[in-house]
Design a protein around this motif. Structure first.
Motif, PDB file in Angstrom:
ATOM      1  N   ASN A  38     -10.902  -5.895   1.595  1.00 57.78           N
ATOM      2  CA  ASN A  38     -11.981  -4.937   1.833  1.00 57.78           C
ATOM      3  C   ASN A  38     -11.486  -3.665   2.502  1.00 57.78           C
ATOM      4  O   ASN A  38     -12.301  -2.857   2.974  1.00 57.78           O
ATOM      5  CB  ASN A  38     -13.070  -5.588   2.691  1.00 57.78           C
ATOM      6  CG  ASN A  38     -13.741  -6.744   1.979  1.00 57.78           C
ATOM      7  OD1 ASN A  38     -14.067  -6.649   0.792  1.00 57.78           O
ATOM      8  ND2 ASN A  38     -13.935  -7.854   2.684  1.00 57.78           N
ATOM      9  N   LEU A  39     -10.170  -3.515   2.573  1.00 61.53           N
ATOM     10  CA  LEU A  39      -9.519  -2.328   3.133  1.00 61.53           C
ATOM     11  C   LEU A  39      -9.911  -2.080   4.588  1.00 61.53           C
ATOM     12  O   LEU A  39     -10.122  -0.950   5.023  1.00 61.53           O
ATOM     13  CB  LEU A  39      -9.846  -1.078   2.287  1.00 61.53           C
ATOM     14  CG  LEU A  39      -9.141  -0.969   0.941  1.00 61.53           C
ATOM     15  CD1 LEU A  39      -9.843  -1.825  -0.105  1.00 61.53           C
ATOM     16  CD2 LEU A  39      -9.107   0.485   0.462  1.00 61.53           C
ATOM     17  N   GLN A  40      -9.977  -3.151   5.367  1.00 61.35           N
ATOM     18  CA  GLN A  40     -10.330  -3.030   6.773  1.00 61.35           C
ATOM     19  C   GLN A  40      -9.122  -2.756   7.658  1.00 61.35           C
ATOM     20  O   GLN A  40      -9.271  -2.430   8.841  1.00 61.35           O
ATOM     21  CB  GLN A  40     -11.031  -4.315   7.248  1.00 61.35           C
ATOM     22  CG  GLN A  40     -12.346  -4.603   6.545  1.00 61.35           C
ATOM     23  CD  GLN A  40     -13.355  -3.490   6.722  1.00 61.35           C
ATOM     24  OE1 GLN A  40     -13.584  -3.014   7.837  1.00 61.35           O
ATOM     25  NE2 GLN A  40     -13.954  -3.039   5.630  1.00 61.35           N
ATOM     26  N   ASP A  41      -7.892  -2.909   7.115  1.00 62.96           N
ATOM     27  CA  ASP A  41      -6.683  -2.663   7.907  1.00 62.96           C
ATOM     28  C   ASP A  41      -6.545  -1.180   8.226  1.00 62.96           C
ATOM     29  O   ASP A  41      -7.051  -0.319   7.501  1.00 62.96           O
ATOM     30  CB  ASP A  41      -5.432  -3.123   7.140  1.00 62.96           C
ATOM     31  CG  ASP A  41      -5.501  -4.601   6.779  1.00 62.96           C
ATOM     32  OD1 ASP A  41      -6.012  -5.376   7.602  1.00 62.96           O
ATOM     33  OD2 ASP A  41      -5.036  -4.961   5.687  1.00 62.96           O
ATOM     34  N   ASN A  42      -5.790  -0.895   9.280  1.00 63.63           N
ATOM     35  CA  ASN A  42      -5.564   0.513   9.617  1.00 63.63           C
ATOM     36  C   ASN A  42      -4.320   1.077   8.931  1.00 63.63           C
ATOM     37  O   ASN A  42      -4.040   2.271   9.049  1.00 63.63           O
ATOM     38  CB  ASN A  42      -5.490   0.720  11.126  1.00 63.63           C
ATOM     39  CG  ASN A  42      -4.268   0.063  11.754  1.00 63.63           C
ATOM     40  OD1 ASN A  42      -3.463  -0.573  11.065  1.00 63.63           O
ATOM     41  ND2 ASN A  42      -4.128   0.199  13.059  1.00 63.63           N
ATOM     42  N   TYR A  43      -3.564   0.219   8.224  1.00 67.34           N
ATOM     43  CA  TYR A  43      -2.417   0.706   7.447  1.00 67.34           C
ATOM     44  C   TYR A  43      -2.398  -0.009   6.098  1.00 67.34           C
ATOM     45  O   TYR A  43      -2.289  -1.233   6.021  1.00 67.34           O
ATOM     46  CB  TYR A  43      -1.107   0.453   8.193  1.00 67.34           C
ATOM     47  CG  TYR A  43       0.111   0.942   7.426  1.00 67.34           C
ATOM     48  CD1 TYR A  43       0.193   2.248   6.968  1.00 67.34           C
ATOM     49  CD2 TYR A  43       1.168   0.086   7.153  1.00 67.34           C
ATOM     50  CE1 TYR A  43       1.297   2.691   6.259  1.00 67.34           C
ATOM     51  CE2 TYR A  43       2.283   0.521   6.452  1.00 67.34           C
ATOM     52  CZ  TYR A  43       2.339   1.821   6.009  1.00 67.34           C
ATOM     53  OH  TYR A  43       3.427   2.265   5.305  1.00 67.34           O
ATOM     54  N   ILE A  44      -2.514   0.774   5.022  1.00 63.92           N
ATOM     55  CA  ILE A  44      -2.634   0.244   3.664  1.00 63.92           C
ATOM     56  C   ILE A  44      -1.516   0.826   2.808  1.00 63.92           C
ATOM     57  O   ILE A  44      -1.230   2.027   2.880  1.00 63.92           O
ATOM     58  CB  ILE A  44      -4.004   0.612   3.054  1.00 63.92           C
ATOM     59  CG1 ILE A  44      -5.134   0.021   3.896  1.00 63.92           C
ATOM     60  CG2 ILE A  44      -4.104   0.138   1.608  1.00 63.92           C
ATOM     61  CD1 ILE A  44      -6.506   0.565   3.548  1.00 63.92           C
ATOM     62  N   VAL A  45      -0.895  -0.022   1.989  1.00 66.77           N
ATOM     63  CA  VAL A  45       0.155   0.422   1.074  1.00 66.77           C
ATOM     64  C   VAL A  45      -0.301   0.154  -0.360  1.00 66.77           C
ATOM     65  O   VAL A  45      -0.748  -0.945  -0.687  1.00 66.77           O
ATOM     66  CB  VAL A  45       1.491  -0.285   1.341  1.00 66.77           C
ATOM     67  CG1 VAL A  45       2.522   0.101   0.277  1.00 66.77           C
ATOM     68  CG2 VAL A  45       2.012   0.089   2.723  1.00 66.77           C
ATOM     69  N   ILE A  46      -0.153   1.165  -1.216  1.00 63.44           N
ATOM     70  CA  ILE A  46      -0.489   1.043  -2.639  1.00 63.44           C
ATOM     71  C   ILE A  46       0.760   1.373  -3.451  1.00 63.44           C
ATOM     72  O   ILE A  46       1.443   2.371  -3.181  1.00 63.44           O
ATOM     73  CB  ILE A  46      -1.644   1.976  -3.028  1.00 63.44           C
ATOM     74  CG1 ILE A  46      -2.919   1.555  -2.285  1.00 63.44           C
ATOM     75  CG2 ILE A  46      -1.892   1.949  -4.528  1.00 63.44           C
ATOM     76  CD1 ILE A  46      -4.116   2.458  -2.549  1.00 63.44           C
ATOM     77  N   TYR A  47       1.066   0.534  -4.462  1.00 63.78           N
ATOM     78  CA  TYR A  47       2.266   0.686  -5.280  1.00 63.78           C
ATOM     79  C   TYR A  47       1.908   1.181  -6.682  1.00 63.78           C
ATOM     80  O   TYR A  47       0.817   0.913  -7.192  1.00 63.78           O
ATOM     81  CB  TYR A  47       2.995  -0.657  -5.422  1.00 63.78           C
ATOM     82  CG  TYR A  47       3.435  -1.288  -4.127  1.00 63.78           C
ATOM     83  CD1 TYR A  47       4.667  -0.981  -3.565  1.00 63.78           C
ATOM     84  CD2 TYR A  47       2.624  -2.214  -3.465  1.00 63.78           C
ATOM     85  CE1 TYR A  47       5.084  -1.576  -2.381  1.00 63.78           C
ATOM     86  CE2 TYR A  47       3.026  -2.810  -2.282  1.00 63.78           C
ATOM     87  CZ  TYR A  47       4.254  -2.489  -1.747  1.00 63.78           C
ATOM     88  OH  TYR A  47       4.671  -3.080  -0.579  1.00 63.78           O
ATOM     89  N   GLY A  48       2.872   1.849  -7.302  1.00 64.38           N
ATOM     90  CA  GLY A  48       2.717   2.270  -8.694  1.00 64.38           C
ATOM     91  C   GLY A  48       4.074   2.577  -9.291  1.00 64.38           C
ATOM     92  O   GLY A  48       4.982   3.056  -8.596  1.00 64.38           O
ATOM     93  N   HIS A  49       4.232   2.303 -10.590  1.00 63.93           N
ATOM     94  CA  HIS A  49       5.505   2.590 -11.263  1.00 63.93           C
ATOM     95  C   HIS A  49       5.754   4.100 -11.321  1.00 63.93           C
ATOM     96  O   HIS A  49       4.814   4.891 -11.403  1.00 63.93           O
ATOM     97  CB  HIS A  49       5.502   2.036 -12.691  1.00 63.93           C
ATOM     98  CG  HIS A  49       5.808   0.574 -12.761  1.00 63.93           C
ATOM     99  ND1 HIS A  49       6.932   0.023 -12.201  1.00 63.93           N
ATOM    100  CD2 HIS A  49       5.130  -0.457 -13.328  1.00 63.93           C
ATOM    101  CE1 HIS A  49       6.945  -1.277 -12.433  1.00 63.93           C
ATOM    102  NE2 HIS A  49       5.858  -1.600 -13.104  1.00 63.93           N
ATOM    103  N   HIS A  50       7.022   4.464 -11.291  1.00 64.83           N
ATOM    104  CA  HIS A  50       7.406   5.865 -11.470  1.00 64.83           C
ATOM    105  C   HIS A  50       7.619   6.114 -12.958  1.00 64.83           C
ATOM    106  O   HIS A  50       8.600   5.681 -13.549  1.00 64.83           O
ATOM    107  CB  HIS A  50       8.691   6.176 -10.709  1.00 64.83           C
ATOM    108  CG  HIS A  50       9.097   7.608 -10.783  1.00 64.83           C
ATOM    109  ND1 HIS A  50       9.626   8.176 -11.922  1.00 64.83           N
ATOM    110  CD2 HIS A  50       9.029   8.614  -9.875  1.00 64.83           C
ATOM    111  CE1 HIS A  50       9.881   9.438 -11.709  1.00 64.83           C
ATOM    112  NE2 HIS A  50       9.530   9.744 -10.480  1.00 64.83           N
ATOM    113  N   MET A  51       6.698   6.816 -13.607  1.00 64.64           N
ATOM    114  CA  MET A  51       6.809   7.156 -15.011  1.00 64.64           C
ATOM    115  C   MET A  51       7.363   8.570 -15.131  1.00 64.64           C
ATOM    116  O   MET A  51       6.967   9.466 -14.389  1.00 64.64           O
ATOM    117  CB  MET A  51       5.447   7.059 -15.703  1.00 64.64           C
ATOM    118  CG  MET A  51       4.752   5.705 -15.508  1.00 64.64           C
ATOM    119  SD  MET A  51       5.740   4.299 -16.047  1.00 64.64           S
ATOM    120  CE  MET A  51       5.874   4.622 -17.799  1.00 64.64           C
ATOM    121  N   ASP A  52       8.293   8.732 -16.085  1.00 61.11           N
ATOM    122  CA  ASP A  52       9.014   9.994 -16.198  1.00 61.11           C
ATOM    123  C   ASP A  52       8.134  11.186 -16.521  1.00 61.11           C
ATOM    124  O   ASP A  52       8.486  12.324 -16.230  1.00 61.11           O
ATOM    125  CB  ASP A  52      10.088   9.880 -17.290  1.00 61.11           C
ATOM    126  CG  ASP A  52      11.040   8.729 -17.027  1.00 61.11           C
ATOM    127  OD1 ASP A  52      11.285   8.450 -15.844  1.00 61.11           O
ATOM    128  OD2 ASP A  52      11.521   8.117 -17.989  1.00 61.11           O
TER     129      ASP A  52
END
Length: 479
Positions: free
Chosen positions: A126-140
């Motif tokens: 539920n995104l209650q943390d105070n530090y959130i990390v989101i990942y995504g591929h690096h597309m050229d």
């Protein structure tokens, strides 16, 4: 006699070996062409798929907010929608049981080379943390998190600090303030949850490769966007932003009186007249200098209006008109159909820009040169004309008329020379292109933007080899 038998055996072995080499060369060349074609298809597919989030596109934040319930029903692991202003980052965010699942599956759980944009599995759903990390591929080509590269520049970062993270319960405004290059095992970056933000901000300040002058002292919630970077296998580029709940805009109250005032001569539009009827014949005009005498049957006249005051109109001043949004330069100007075709067929490059060399280009070069100079069958290829003449000479000695000779040597020799010249030109061109564009001291990639040209040179060499420098099979059998 034994010598003759031995010589015949050697000839048979030589012929068999030559045929094996020819077949092997054809198979290798065909395999390379097929592999190259598939690689190009895969590159184009990956590029197009990366821009498609798999769900409908939204024009603005209000549409995304209104679609939250349907997104949660449609996407099993949906958590939020991420949008970064003036970039291609505009995707639903999912969350898996671990941080590897959605690296190879799309938002619906189907295998995908592009993966999905996903939140760390250790973050609160539920995104209650105070530090959130989101990942995504690096597309050229800038899809997925490919545009994070642009935030490596402080100038670009300062001009593009805004974004949105929209959930079913709240919309967060993002203010990006720093970018950091690190590795995949950096605990300072990839330890998520509720953290001491002062320590995190100190780390970011000490390691930032780009930053703004934003005041982070009051930050209550921080978001990190992470993607691959550099030539390192575990290199990472991380963009940091502060999250703050979007404040609702107060509605503008409607005027109580909707009557349109009638302009009078002189260009002055009087304010609306409000009639108060405690006494039937009394009219009250709400002018600041109005004096009302509560005497029945008395009409109150407003103070004369000074004509040198500025004219009041209902229309907004030109300066108050909202500025037109700047065009999205990333979408590019209109291109010709040839430019669009070349853009569609040409791979997007690599994560490292031009500092790479492509394996498929090297393979194409080797095969192209081998077609021109077949090291293991050099005598067989360039001795064909001599061999044909010998066969024709033997036929003449047996009484075969000239018009019935097995080979038309003159015609074949002309065709053969043209084929060899074409192969030589293609081989030299392929070598020059490779030397100019490829840098073997840099990291290797499978294909790059020069691969289509290298494959065309290779295909041209194959065509010249089989159509111009080879004798037809039926003539060989007659010989």
């Amino acid at each position: 006699m034994r010598f003759l038998k031995g010589k015949g055996l050697l000839n048979l072995l030589s012929i068999a070996g030559t045929r094996v080499l020819v077949v092997a060369s054809a198979l290798i060349g065909s395999a390379m062409i097929a592999f190259g074609g598939y690689s190009l298809y895969e590159q184009i597919y990956t590029r197009n798929r990366a821009f498609d989030s798999g769900v409908q596109r939204f024009e603005n934040a209000e549409q995304i907010e209104a679609a939250q319930d349907s997104l949660k029903q449609e996407i099993p692991d949906y958590r939020a929608w991420l949008r970064v202003t003036d970039t291609h980052i505009d995707y639903p965010v999912v969350q898996g049981e671990d941080d590897l699942h959605y690296a190879k599956y799309d938002i619906y759980g189907k295998t995908s080379l592009t993966g999905a944009v996903y939140m760390s599995a250790d973050n609160d759903k539920n995104l209650q943390d105070n530090y959130i990390v989101i990942y995504g591929h690096h597309m050229d080509n800038g899809a997925m998190f490919g545009d994070l590269d642009r935030f490596s520049s402080s100038d670009f970062l300062k001009a593009h600090q805004e974004g949105l993270l929209i959930t079913a319960d709240v919309t967060y405004e993002i203010t990006f303030f720093a970018a950091v290059k690190t590795d995949a095992y950096d605990e300072n970056v990839y330890t998520v949850g509720n953290r001491n933000l002062k320590d995190l901000l100190s780390f970011i300040q000490a390691n930032a490769i780009a930053h703004t002058d934003a005041d982070t002292s009051g930050a209550k919630k921080i978001l990190a966007l992470s993607t691959c970077a550099d030539a390192k296998t575990n290199g990472r580029l991380v963009l940091f932003g502060m999250l703050a709940k979007k404040q609702p805009v107060a509605p503008t109250p409607e005027p109580e009186n909707t009557n349109t005032p009638t302009p009078i001569q002189g260009g002055v539009t009087p304010e609306p007249v409000i009639t108060d009827n405690p006494t039937p014949d009394v009219t009250v005009t709400p002018t600041p200098e109005l004096t009302v005498t509560p005497t029945p049957e008395l009409t109150v006249t407003p103070t004369p209006v000074v004509t040198n005051e500025p004219t009041i109109t209902a229309s907004p001043r030109p300066s108050e008109t909202a500025p037109s949004p700047e065009p999205d330069t990333r979408q590019g100007e209109k291109k010709s159909w040839t430019d669009r075709l070349l853009e569609f067929l040409t791979p997007g490059g690599s994560s490292y820009g031009d500092k790479v060399w492509a394996l498929l280009n090297l393979i194409s070069l080797v095969v192209t040169i081998y077609i021109f100079v077949p090291l293991l069958r050099l005598r067989a290829k360039y001795g064909r004309i001599r061999k044909m003449r010998e066969i024709n000479d033997r036929a003449v000695k047996t009484g075969v008329p000239e018009r019935s000779l097995p080979y038309n040597v003159k015609r074949f020799a002309k065709r053969f020379r043209i084929g060899v010249i074409i192969e030589a030109v293609l081989a030299v061109t392929s070598l020059i292109v490779f030397l100019i564009t490829e840098k073997l001291r840099y990291p290797m990639v499978l294909i790059d933007k020069w691969t289509p040209l290298m494959l065309l040179l290779l295909i041209g060499s194959f065509v010249a080899e089989f159509l111009l420098t080879r004798q037809r099979v039926e003539e060989d059998e007659e010989a």
